[in-house]
Design a protein around this motif. Sequence first.
Motif, PDB file in Angstrom:
ATOM      1  N   UNK A  12       0.823  -1.204   0.000  1.00 18.81           N
ATOM      2  CA  UNK A  12       0.000   0.000   0.000  1.00 18.81           C
ATOM      3  C   UNK A  12       0.859   1.256   0.000  1.00 18.81           C
ATOM      4  N   UNK A  13       1.952   1.268   0.759  1.00 20.39           N
ATOM      5  CA  UNK A  13       2.833   2.433   0.775  1.00 20.39           C
ATOM      6  C   UNK A  13       3.429   2.698  -0.607  1.00 20.39           C
ATOM      7  N   UNK A  14       3.882   1.651  -1.281  1.00 19.60           N
ATOM      8  CA  UNK A  14       4.470   1.846  -2.608  1.00 19.60           C
ATOM      9  C   UNK A  14       3.403   2.275  -3.615  1.00 19.60           C
TER      10      UNK A  14
ATOM     11  N   UNK B 298      -0.500   9.049  -6.065  1.00 11.84           N
ATOM     12  CA  UNK B 298      -1.064   9.809  -4.946  1.00 11.84           C
ATOM     13  C   UNK B 298      -2.563  10.011  -5.133  1.00 11.84           C
ATOM     14  N   UNK B 299      -3.317  10.001  -4.039  1.00 14.25           N
ATOM     15  CA  UNK B 299      -4.762  10.111  -4.156  1.00 14.25           C
ATOM     16  C   UNK B 299      -5.235  11.485  -4.631  1.00 14.25           C
ATOM     17  N   UNK B 300      -4.406  12.513  -4.444  1.00 17.41           N
ATOM     18  CA  UNK B 300      -4.783  13.864  -4.877  1.00 17.41           C
ATOM     19  C   UNK B 300      -3.667  14.416  -5.743  1.00 17.41           C
TER      20      UNK B 300
ATOM     21  N   UNK C 139       0.035  28.821  -8.366  1.00 19.37           N
ATOM     22  CA  UNK C 139       0.889  27.638  -8.524  1.00 19.37           C
ATOM     23  C   UNK C 139       1.744  27.430  -7.277  1.00 19.37           C
ATOM     24  N   UNK C 140       2.156  28.512  -6.643  1.00 18.34           N
ATOM     25  CA  UNK C 140       2.959  28.411  -5.419  1.00 18.34           C
ATOM     26  C   UNK C 140       2.155  27.730  -4.311  1.00 18.34           C
ATOM     27  N   UNK C 141       0.889  28.096  -4.173  1.00 17.86           N
ATOM     28  CA  UNK C 141       0.045  27.482  -3.150  1.00 17.86           C
ATOM     29  C   UNK C 141      -0.160  25.996  -3.431  1.00 17.86           C
ATOM     30  N   UNK C 142      -0.357  25.658  -4.694  1.00 16.97           N
ATOM     31  CA  UNK C 142      -0.554  24.257  -5.069  1.00 16.97           C
ATOM     32  C   UNK C 142       0.721  23.462  -4.785  1.00 16.97           C
ATOM     33  N   UNK C 143       1.878  24.044  -5.127  1.00 12.02           N
ATOM     34  CA  UNK C 143       3.141  23.357  -4.864  1.00 12.02           C
ATOM     35  C   UNK C 143       3.346  23.134  -3.365  1.00 12.02           C
TER      36      UNK C 143
ATOM     37  N   UNK D  20       3.420  19.364   1.132  1.00 15.05           N
ATOM     38  CA  UNK D  20       2.938  18.989   2.466  1.00 15.05           C
ATOM     39  C   UNK D  20       2.339  17.584   2.445  1.00 15.05           C
ATOM     40  N   UNK D  21       1.589  17.254   1.405  1.00 14.74           N
ATOM     41  CA  UNK D  21       0.994  15.923   1.316  1.00 14.74           C
ATOM     42  C   UNK D  21       2.069  14.852   1.121  1.00 14.74           C
ATOM     43  N   UNK D  22       3.078  15.137   0.297  1.00 16.44           N
ATOM     44  CA  UNK D  22       4.154  14.169   0.092  1.00 16.44           C
ATOM     45  C   UNK D  22       4.925  13.952   1.385  1.00 16.44           C
TER      46      UNK D  22
END
Length: 68
Positions: A26-28, A34-36, A54-58, A63-65
């Motif tokens: 599951x981790x791999x 990625x789900x999002x 784009x800066x906010x999205x990055x 943060x999610x990664x």
Amino acid sequence: MNWIWFVLIGLVIGFAAGMIVSRFTLKSYLKKNPPINEQMLRQLGASMGRNLSQKQINQMMAQMKKNY
């Protein structure tokens, strides 16, 4: 009576091995898929009435990664 112990030990070992293998699988999978993604974040921002830069999205993707 001895065979019962072998069956119980086999079940415990099989359960533990299955949990470990499924966790790494599951981790791999989540690392590769990625789900999002960025497009989903843009749509989410638009649905809330905001245009995300784009800066906010990055920043959100980083943060999610980091959390994965």
